[in-house]
Design an enzyme around this catalytic site. Structure first.
Site, PDB file in Angstrom:
ATOM      1  CB  CYS A 169      27.930  30.196 -26.487  1.00  0.00           C
ATOM      2  SG  CYS A 169      27.722  31.566 -25.609  1.00  0.00           S
ATOM      3  CG  ASN A 187      43.481  36.761 -18.299  1.00  0.00           C
ATOM      4  OD1 ASN A 187      44.111  37.260 -17.558  1.00  0.00           O
ATOM      5  ND2 ASN A 187      44.031  35.837 -18.952  1.00  0.00           N
ATOM      6  N   GLY A 228      45.097  40.487 -21.402  1.00  0.00           N
ATOM      7  CA  GLY A 228      45.868  39.167 -21.798  1.00  0.00           C
ATOM      8  C   GLY A 228      44.323  39.013 -22.376  1.00  0.00           C
ATOM      9  CG  HIS A 269      31.321  32.621 -22.952  1.00  0.00           C
ATOM     10  ND1 HIS A 269      30.746  32.261 -23.305  1.00  0.00           N
ATOM     11  CD2 HIS A 269      31.257  32.336 -21.403  1.00  0.00           C
ATOM     12  CE1 HIS A 269      30.042  32.020 -21.954  1.00  0.00           C
ATOM     13  NE2 HIS A 269      29.834  32.158 -21.451  1.00  0.00           N
ATOM     14  CG  HIS A 272      37.591  32.007 -19.633  1.00  0.00           C
ATOM     15  ND1 HIS A 272      36.823  33.362 -20.295  1.00  0.00           N
ATOM     16  CD2 HIS A 272      39.328  32.345 -19.027  1.00  0.00           C
ATOM     17  CE1 HIS A 272      38.577  33.837 -21.248  1.00  0.00           C
ATOM     18  NE2 HIS A 272      39.546  33.176 -19.940  1.00  0.00           N
TER      19      HIS A 272
HETATM   20  P1  AMP Z   1      41.951  33.668 -21.722  1.00  0.00           P
HETATM   21  O1  AMP Z   1      43.462  33.981 -22.274  1.00  0.00           O
HETATM   22  O2  AMP Z   1      42.257  34.451 -20.384  1.00  0.00           O
HETATM   23  O3  AMP Z   1      41.217  34.338 -22.402  1.00  0.00           O
HETATM   24  O4  AMP Z   1      42.052  32.494 -22.133  1.00  0.00           O
HETATM   25  C1  AMP Z   1      41.524  31.584 -21.931  1.00  0.00           C
HETATM   26  C2  AMP Z   1      42.059  30.355 -21.889  1.00  0.00           C
HETATM   27  O5  AMP Z   1      41.085  29.260 -22.830  1.00  0.00           O
HETATM   28  C3  AMP Z   1      43.316  29.523 -22.950  1.00  0.00           C
HETATM   29  O6  AMP Z   1      44.046  29.167 -20.862  1.00  0.00           O
HETATM   30  C4  AMP Z   1      43.243  28.490 -23.283  1.00  0.00           C
HETATM   31  O7  AMP Z   1      43.488  27.537 -23.024  1.00  0.00           O
HETATM   32  C5  AMP Z   1      42.082  28.464 -22.913  1.00  0.00           C
HETATM   33  N1  AMP Z   1      40.914  27.125 -23.872  1.00  0.00           N
HETATM   34  C6  AMP Z   1      40.629  27.580 -25.579  1.00  0.00           C
HETATM   35  N2  AMP Z   1      39.528  26.888 -25.380  1.00  0.00           N
HETATM   36  C7  AMP Z   1      39.800  25.946 -25.384  1.00  0.00           C
HETATM   37  C8  AMP Z   1      38.660  24.918 -24.856  1.00  0.00           C
HETATM   38  N3  AMP Z   1      38.084  24.379 -26.450  1.00  0.00           N
HETATM   39  N4  AMP Z   1      38.703  23.764 -23.888  1.00  0.00           N
HETATM   40  C9  AMP Z   1      39.658  24.207 -22.924  1.00  0.00           C
HETATM   41  N5  AMP Z   1      40.191  25.082 -23.026  1.00  0.00           N
HETATM   42  C10 AMP Z   1      40.126  26.055 -24.101  1.00  0.00           C
END
Ligand code: AMP
Length: 117
Positions: free
Chosen positions: A5, A82, A88, A93, A95
């Protein structure tokens, strides 16, 4: 406010790939493939289990546009989310990870994957 967000609000910088009124796509900070993009709705939804069909409808078209924009629509890609602790999920949020840019590996994701259900 959650980290994604804050990205939507411009409080945390991101490397934007594609955007419209409802969705944002940006490069993952820690890429797991030559192309690793995160696709998110701008409204906060915790996870896939909570998302509406209406949001998913728009997200489908948006993800297809992202794939075309980065040139993997013909070569192929993987789109995954995920969901929750066992899935995992680290950032709560919704994605989708769009992964591509080369042949992706696919293997057992759990040590008990050989067991029949
Ligand atoms: P998940 O484990 O599916 O929740 O994936 C979270 C993803 O967000 C991971 O691949 C992180 O590398 C990525 N991530 C976390 N913070 C950021 C950020 N500020 N900008 C870009 N990617 C991010």
């Amino acid at each position: 406010m959650c980290i994604f967000c804050k990205i939507v609000n411009g409080e945390i910088p991101n490397n934007t790939v594609h955007e419209n009124d409802n969705f944002l796509a940006f490069h993952d900070l820690h890429p797991k493939a030559p192309i690793h993009i995160l696709i998110i709705p701008k409204i906060h939804v915790d996870c896939f289990q909570d998302v509406s069909p209406e949001t998913m409808s728009g997200l489908t078209t948006f993800a297809q546009e992202v794939a075309t924009k980065v040139g993997v629509d013909q070569t192929g890609y993987r789109l995954i989310t995920n969901n929750g602790d066992d899935g995992g999920q680290e950032v709560y949020h919704l994605h989708f990870h769009l992964l591509g840019g080369g042949k992706l590996k696919w293997g057992h994701l759990h040590e008990d994957a050989h067991m029949s259900i």
